[in-house]
Write an enzyme that holds these catalytic residues in place. Structure first.
Site, short mmCIF file in Angstrom:
data_model
loop_
_atom_site.label_atom_id
_atom_site.label_comp_id
_atom_site.label_asym_id
_atom_site.label_seq_id
_atom_site.Cartn_x
_atom_site.Cartn_y
_atom_site.Cartn_z
N HIS A 147 6.86 42.59 48.51
CA HIS A 147 7.98 43.20 49.53
C HIS A 147 7.06 43.46 50.81
O HIS A 147 7.56 43.02 51.94
CB HIS A 147 8.70 44.54 49.03
CG HIS A 147 9.21 44.34 47.75
ND1 HIS A 147 9.44 45.29 46.95
CD2 HIS A 147 9.89 43.49 47.12
CE1 HIS A 147 10.06 45.15 45.81
NE2 HIS A 147 10.36 43.96 45.82
N ALA A 194 7.22 36.98 43.26
CA ALA A 194 8.78 37.25 42.83
C ALA A 194 9.15 38.25 44.01
O ALA A 194 10.25 38.02 44.56
CB ALA A 194 8.89 37.94 41.49
N ARG A 200 18.81 35.67 40.51
CA ARG A 200 18.94 37.07 40.80
C ARG A 200 20.47 37.11 41.21
O ARG A 200 20.79 38.28 41.62
CB ARG A 200 18.05 37.46 42.35
CG ARG A 200 17.93 38.84 42.56
CD ARG A 200 16.74 39.10 43.23
NE ARG A 200 16.73 40.28 43.92
CZ ARG A 200 16.75 40.10 45.47
NH1 ARG A 200 16.95 39.26 46.11
NH2 ARG A 200 16.93 41.34 45.97
N CYS A 240 6.02 39.88 39.39
CA CYS A 240 4.77 39.40 40.18
C CYS A 240 5.15 39.48 41.71
O CYS A 240 6.19 39.80 42.28
CB CYS A 240 4.22 38.34 39.75
SG CYS A 240 5.22 36.75 40.24
S1 CFN Z 1 12.54 44.06 43.65
FE1 CFN Z 1 14.23 45.69 44.31
S2 CFN Z 1 15.11 45.08 46.30
S3 CFN Z 1 13.90 47.59 44.22
FE2 CFN Z 1 15.72 47.25 43.42
S4 CFN Z 1 17.47 47.52 44.81
FE3 CFN Z 1 16.00 45.66 41.16
S5 CFN Z 1 13.98 44.99 40.48
MO1 CFN Z 1 15.57 43.26 40.33
S6 CFN Z 1 15.25 42.15 42.21
FE4 CFN Z 1 16.95 43.91 42.73
FE5 CFN Z 1 16.73 45.24 44.54
FE6 CFN Z 1 15.58 47.31 45.95
FE7 CFN Z 1 14.18 44.03 42.13
S7 CFN Z 1 18.33 43.75 44.30
S8 CFN Z 1 17.62 44.58 40.53
S9 CFN Z 1 16.12 47.97 41.26
N1 CFN Z 1 15.81 45.18 43.04
C1 HCA Z 2 12.40 40.05 39.84
C2 HCA Z 2 13.66 39.85 40.07
C3 HCA Z 2 14.64 40.62 39.04
C4 HCA Z 2 14.36 40.39 37.56
C5 HCA Z 2 15.42 40.92 36.81
C6 HCA Z 2 15.39 40.94 35.42
C7 HCA Z 2 16.03 40.43 39.43
O1 HCA Z 2 11.77 41.18 39.67
O2 HCA Z 2 11.66 39.10 40.03
O3 HCA Z 2 14.31 41.36 34.84
O4 HCA Z 2 16.18 40.90 34.68
O5 HCA Z 2 16.62 41.22 39.92
O6 HCA Z 2 16.39 39.26 39.63
O7 HCA Z 2 14.45 42.11 39.32
#
Ligand code: CFN
Ligand code: HCA
Length: 533
Positions: A187, A56, A87, A53
């Site tokens: 974001h 998050a 995370r 969401c």
């Molecule tokens: S929201 Fe982003 S900030 S887009 Fe990427 S590299 Fe994932 S989903 Mo989980 S929280 Fe995480 Fe980063 Fe960019 Fe999210 S550190 S793993 S692919 N990510």
């Molecule tokens: C998020 C955080 C997440 C969830 C990871 C997952 C992360 O999107 O709110 O589904 O295992 O990296 O912690 O992307």
């Protein structure tokens, strides 16, 4: 079975309307002719998505890794609790007296009575309590779904408390979970507020020659620690990282850097663009996942500064680091060569990690993002908007549809500025141009589609998150979490690449998941009880 047959195996079972919509989000890739893909649209109700969401994306992703802001979740306790360090973003305070609030989970613990009578008083009390206990430099307030529904004004509360304290920056985020279609909206909200309330507050400047920010590196499993060390070795000063291992003081000072390096473009492009317009800090994309990409990214920095000493130091560091990664690749490749992977992660990682698999001689059969936008897939030519000159914080935004001529002029100017510095500018920096012909690309993959893919194509490793992990393993395939890295990492930079090679070689050569039989597959009584359609 080739992916062209995919319709029959995966999507044809959907009702016609759903099928028509989902089909636009899946395609067989052709890097020579990147096609339009559906992305960043609402998930069809009823489909089990892997997305998260807006709250998050704002609280957990962008602001979560900063240690000295008291982050208060205004909402039910679960929202704060489940976004608390899950995370695996790490931090390392400068010394024993430095503040680190990441070990606390701050929440207003909203109750039914607050839904009926309003929650602003509760919020004020929570801010006051945090201030009295910790006297922090900053307090941030994050809105959850009910806050928007009942109409609490978190910004008015923040203004009032900030004025009352006088020595503490208090600001709020309207990041209610239901806003937008995914984390991505969160974001954007986070970027806007951090730009408005923090960046530019401290003009002090060290006299070091090469000063950069690293944007979109969140120190998952210690990645930022590896990169900090690497930059130091090269003699490059890291002014601020957004937001892995960061402090609010770094953000306040970030506008004094010479160059912004964007690691995860998806989550933080907004800050880079605003800093370019307001403070004249240029930006470029980098990727420190994989040895080759890490070397290329360091060379990009060298080329930007055009300093012979820096360039030769960078070459020395690359040569030294590459010894380690070459040796490790030679050791592990015999076990990984020719194996296959599928990657379905939030934004940039589904793209970036393909380079690490390529270094292991592994093929990416299919990949997709949870919430990325079309430019992440197709490249910059579909960048929806570009920000241009403004002296104030009100930055003019040019949209490709509304003002195509000025838009393309602004894009050309940026391209020329980068080329002048000897830097690469590609119109196709998206994932699809770099994936093989015939590979499969799927946006916002559903749980059902994922199971079908695994069942039919049986990759040697599937990369995703916690929601997918156990379902895939029960199907006999190892799953590597590319969000939290399971319990592993770091995977960034050269040291990270060595860790990743080792881990993947181990995973693709274990048959442990294949040995496990679900009880219902052998016991008829159970099979009747748990039978699937
Ligand atoms: S929201 Fe982003 S900030 S887009 Fe990427 S590299 Fe994932 S989903 Mo989980 S929280 Fe995480 Fe980063 Fe960019 Fe999210 S550190 S793993 S692919 N990510
Ligand atoms: C998020 C955080 C997440 C969830 C990871 C997952 C992360 O999107 O709110 O589904 O295992 O990296 O912690 O992307």
């Amino acid at each position: 079975m080739s992916f062209e047959k995919l319709d029959d195996t995966m999507m044809k079972t959907y009702p016609t309307k759903v099928y028509r919509k989902r089909k636009k989000a899946a395609m067989v890739n052709d890097p020579g002719e990147v096609k339009e893909i559906q992305a960043n649209v609402r998930t069809i109700p009823g489909i089990i998505t892997q997305r998260g969401c807006t709250y998050a994306g704002c609280k957990g992703v962008v602001l979560g890794p900063t240690r000295d802001i008291v982050n208060i979740t205004h909402g039910p306790i679960g929202c704060g609790f489940y976004s608390w360090l899950t995370r695996r973003n790490q931090t390392r305070p400068e010394n024993e007296t430095s503040e680190n609030f990441m070990t606390y989970c701050f929440s207003t613990d909203m109750q039914d009575s607050n839904i009926v009578f309003g929650g602003e008083k509760l919020l004020k009390d929570a801010i006051q309590e945090a201030y009295d206990l910790f006297h922090p430099k900053a307090i941030a307030i994050f809105s959850t779904c009910p806050v928007g529904l009942i109409g609490d004004d978190v910004h008015a509360v923040a203004r009032e408390m900030k004025a009352q304290f006088g020595d503490c920056n208090v600001f709020g985020f309207s990041c209610e979970g239901y806003k937008g279609v995914s984390q991505s909206a969160g974001h954007h909200i986070a970027n806007n507020q951090i730009f408005k309330h923090v960046i530019g507050n401290d003009d002090s400047r060290s006299d070091s020659k090469f000063r950069v920010n690293l944007l979109g590196e969140y120190n998952i499993g210690g990645d930022a620690f590896v990169l900090e060390e690497l930059f130091e070795k090269c003699g490059i000063e890291l002014v601020a990282t957004f937001s892995g291992n960061s402090s609010i003081d770094h953000f306040a000072n970030a506008h004094t850097a010479d160059l912004n390096l964007i690691m995860c473009h998806r989550s933080i492009n907004y800050v880079a663009e605003m800093m370019e317009v307001k403070f004249g800090v240029p930006w470029t994309k980098v990727n420190f996942i994989g040895a080759e990409q890490s070397a290329k990214s360091l060379r990009k920095v060298g080329a930007y500064f055009e300093d012979p000493q820096l360039i030769s130091r960078i070459e020395e560091v690359i040569a030294e680091e590459m010894l380690k990664t070459d040796e490790a690749a030679a050791k592990y490749r015999p076990g990984t060569e020719g194996k296959t992977a599928m990657l379905f992660v939030g934004g940039s990682r589904a793209h970036h990690y393909q380079d690490l698999f390529a270094e292991l001689g592994m093929k990416t059969l299919a990949a997709g993002y949870e919430f990325a936008h079309r430019d992440d897939y197709e490249g910059r030519r579909v960048l929806p908007s570009i920000k241009v000159d403004a002296d104030s914080r009100n930055i003019e935004e040019l949209h490709i549809e509304k003002d195509p001529e000025r838009y393309s002029q602004a894009l050309q100017d940026r391209k020329a500025a980068l080329m002048e510095k000897g830097m690469e500018f590609s119109d196709y920096e998206g994932m699809m141009a770099q994936m093989e012909k015939g590979a499969l690309v799927i946006d916002d993959i559903s749980h059902y589609e994922m199971e079908k893919l695994v069942e039919v194509y049986k990759p040697d490793v599937f990369c995703a998150g916690i929601k997918e992990k156990y379902a895939v393993q029960k199907m006999g395939i190892p799953l590597k979490q590319l969000h939290s890295y399971d319990y592993g990492g770091p995977y960034a930079g050269f040291d990270g690449a060595v860790n990743f090679y080792k881990e993947i070689e181990r995973m693709v050569n274990t048959n442990v998941w294949g040995l496990i039989k679900a009880p219902w597959s052998t016991q008829s009584a159970m099979s009747a009880k748990y039978a699937r359609g």
